[in-house]
Design a protein around this motif. Structure first.
Motif, PDB file in Angstrom:
ATOM      1  N   ASN A   1      10.987  -3.124   1.485  1.00 49.82           N
ATOM      2  CA  ASN A   1      12.342  -3.587   1.137  1.00 49.82           C
ATOM      3  C   ASN A   1      13.188  -3.901   2.364  1.00 49.82           C
ATOM      4  OD1 ASN A   1      12.613  -1.079   2.113  1.00 49.82           O
ATOM      5  ND2 ASN A   1      13.672  -0.191   0.336  1.00 49.82           N
ATOM      6  N   HIS A   2      12.568  -4.008   3.553  1.00 48.06           N
ATOM      7  CA  HIS A   2      13.316  -4.255   4.786  1.00 48.06           C
ATOM      8  C   HIS A   2      13.861  -5.678   4.799  1.00 48.06           C
ATOM      9  CE1 HIS A   2      14.240  -4.513   9.070  1.00 48.06           C
ATOM     10  NE2 HIS A   2      14.132  -3.188   9.115  1.00 48.06           N
ATOM     11  N   SER A   3      15.048  -5.876   5.402  1.00 46.15           N
ATOM     12  CA  SER A   3      15.692  -7.195   5.408  1.00 46.15           C
ATOM     13  C   SER A   3      14.846  -8.243   6.145  1.00 46.15           C
ATOM     14  CB  SER A   3      17.075  -7.085   6.065  1.00 46.15           C
ATOM     15  OG  SER A   3      16.940  -6.587   7.383  1.00 46.15           O
TER      16      SER A   3
ATOM     17  N   GLN B   1       6.829   3.943   6.215  1.00 39.53           N
ATOM     18  CA  GLN B   1       6.886   4.025   4.746  1.00 39.53           C
ATOM     19  C   GLN B   1       8.156   4.740   4.271  1.00 39.53           C
ATOM     20  OE1 GLN B   1       4.220   6.803   2.941  1.00 39.53           O
ATOM     21  NE2 GLN B   1       3.923   5.559   1.099  1.00 39.53           N
ATOM     22  N   GLN B   2       8.543   5.765   5.037  1.00 39.23           N
ATOM     23  CA  GLN B   2       9.721   6.555   4.660  1.00 39.23           C
ATOM     24  C   GLN B   2      11.026   5.915   5.136  1.00 39.23           C
ATOM     25  OE1 GLN B   2       9.501   9.227   2.635  1.00 39.23           O
ATOM     26  NE2 GLN B   2       7.301   8.727   2.573  1.00 39.23           N
TER      27      GLN B   2
ATOM     28  N   ASP C   1       4.173   0.519  -0.265  1.00 41.58           N
ATOM     29  CA  ASP C   1       5.558   0.164   0.067  1.00 41.58           C
ATOM     30  C   ASP C   1       5.744  -0.213   1.534  1.00 41.58           C
ATOM     31  OD1 ASP C   1       6.250   0.696  -2.589  1.00 41.58           O
ATOM     32  OD2 ASP C   1       6.554   2.836  -2.105  1.00 41.58           O
ATOM     33  N   THR C   2       4.673  -0.644   2.211  1.00 43.73           N
ATOM     34  CA  THR C   2       4.807  -1.204   3.568  1.00 43.73           C
ATOM     35  C   THR C   2       4.100  -2.548   3.590  1.00 43.73           C
ATOM     36  OG1 THR C   2       2.785  -0.128   4.366  1.00 43.73           O
ATOM     37  CG2 THR C   2       4.849   1.069   4.686  1.00 43.73           C
ATOM     38  N   VAL C   3       4.538  -3.426   4.509  1.00 45.82           N
ATOM     39  CA  VAL C   3       3.913  -4.754   4.639  1.00 45.82           C
ATOM     40  C   VAL C   3       3.664  -5.065   6.107  1.00 45.82           C
ATOM     41  CG1 VAL C   3       4.878  -5.761   2.530  1.00 45.82           C
ATOM     42  CG2 VAL C   3       6.168  -5.858   4.663  1.00 45.82           C
ATOM     43  N   VAL C   4       2.675  -5.895   6.338  1.00 42.78           N
ATOM     44  CA  VAL C   4       2.334  -6.308   7.710  1.00 42.78           C
ATOM     45  C   VAL C   4       2.827  -7.736   7.907  1.00 42.78           C
ATOM     46  CG1 VAL C   4       0.447  -6.781   9.310  1.00 42.78           C
ATOM     47  CG2 VAL C   4       0.311  -4.824   7.771  1.00 42.78           C
ATOM     48  N   ARG C   5       3.562  -7.992   8.990  1.00 40.15           N
ATOM     49  CA  ARG C   5       4.041  -9.344   9.313  1.00 40.15           C
ATOM     50  C   ARG C   5       3.687  -9.683  10.750  1.00 40.15           C
ATOM     51  NH1 ARG C   5       8.139 -11.794   6.328  1.00 40.15           N
ATOM     52  NH2 ARG C   5       7.686 -13.470   7.783  1.00 40.15           N
ATOM     53  N   HIS C   6       3.524 -10.965  11.005  1.00 42.93           N
ATOM     54  CA  HIS C   6       3.240 -11.447  12.357  1.00 42.93           C
ATOM     55  C   HIS C   6       4.568 -11.690  13.087  1.00 42.93           C
ATOM     56  CE1 HIS C   6       1.272 -13.518  15.607  1.00 42.93           C
ATOM     57  NE2 HIS C   6       1.996 -14.621  15.398  1.00 42.93           N
TER      58      HIS C   6
END
Length: 295
Positions: free
Chosen positions: A172-174, A232-233, A251-256
């Motif tokens: 849910n991070h901006s 995650q937290q 609830d975590t995602v990987v982005r470049h």
DNA sequence: CCCTCGACATTGTCAACCTT
DNA sequence: AAGGTTGACAATGTCGAGGG
């Protein structure tokens, strides 16, 4: 006491004759006489009763024969053990590696190694990069698997794969909403990084410096698994090796990160002057390279 | 069948010298 | 100065012949 004298004594005792023992040992009979005389002189007691036509062991001879058989068996076992050790078939092997590599390849390699070298005692230590280099230098491990060591510390690096850093975010991070993420976007974030001085960490710091950006490290954590849980937290965001993100928490995602184009080699590290077990090291290295190539 | 003896071969020790 | 090499010498091992 000469081992050959004991060997000669045993053969004479078994043959019941100096002549037959000499034939078996390919010695002159007189040689056997001399050797037994020397043994008797050294021990101060007669080993054979030679008064009759056929020689017989004395009580002392019987006792010595029991000990001799034990000693010669021990010597044979020692020679076999040392021979196995020289051939890399026995002994012990201590390997230190960083956590992400261990998670990906270790189980398969351990399985293959155990099958091929069942008599080698294998010890695996999961270490930080810096500890891997330190323990290799201090001869506390025989093989390391991590990023390259510093130059001139007596270690040899052989790359087996190349790693790139990625960004791990809470779902849910901006930043997750942005089309592309830049290093400058991370300056205001609580950045979770591995401990310094790790080659990976140093390369990330240099990437920020090259763009004139301040690197505001939120928290330094020695374990990538704890960093992932912290993300995650919602504690912060983390830059970590892509290899470490094959299993990420819910609830975590990987982005470049668009302008973070690092290519960090990971590989095998050995001492320039190997002390022991070089064949076992070669065997483990070979299996690890195979596992990395197959992945 | 085993022991003794003398001759010869092999191995070990030590000092001098050389190399790094 | 430390470690390796070489050569002289001593010690030890091996053999065959011959005797008890």
């Amino acid at each position: 006491m000469d081992l050959r004298h004991l060997q000669t004594f045993k053969v004479i005792a078994e043959a019941g004759s100096f002549v037959q023992a000499a034939e078996r040992l390919q010695y002159a009979q007189s040689t056997l006489t001399l050797q037994i005389q020397q043994l008797e002189a050294e021990l101060g007691i007669e080993l054979f009763d030679r008064r009759r036509r056929k020689i017989q062991l004395t009580a002392a001879g019987h006792t010595l024969l029991i000990h001799t058989q034990h000693i010669l068996n021990q010597v044979e076992q020692m020679q076999q053990d040392l021979s196995d050790l020289a051939a890399g078939e026995s002994g012990s092997l201590r390997v230190g590696m960083i956590e992400p590599i261990a998670r990906l390849y270790l189980i398969d390699v351990m399985h293959a190694f155990r099958e091929r070298y069942p008599r080698i005692r294998l010890t695996i230590e999961i270490l930080s990069t810096i500890r891997t280099h330190e323990q290799l230098t201090a001869n506390q491990i025989d093989l390391g698997i991590s990023t390259p060591p510093p130059a001139n510390v007596g270690l040899i690096f052989e790359p087996i794969l190349t790693e790139t850093p990625v960004l791990l975010l809470p779902k849910n991070h901006s930043l997750q909403q942005q089309d592309e993420i830049l290093l400058s976007d991370l300056c205001a974030e609580c950045l979770l990084l591995t401990e310094s001085p790790c080659a990976y960490r140093t390369a990330i710091e240099q990437a920020f410096m090259a763009r004139g950006l301040p690197l505001a490290i939120g928290i330094e954590i020695g374990s990538l698994e704890i960093i992932k849980q912290a993300v995650q937290q919602g504690v912060g965001v983390a830059i970590m090796p892509k290899i470490a993100t094959y299993h990420i928490p819910d609830d975590t995602v990987v982005r470049h990160v668009k302008d973070l184009n690092l290519h960090m080699p990971l590989g095998l590290i050995t001492r320039e002057v190997p002390l022991t077990q070089s064949k076992a090291v070669q065997a483990f290295s070979s299996l690890f390279k195979q596992a990395a190539a197959d992945a």
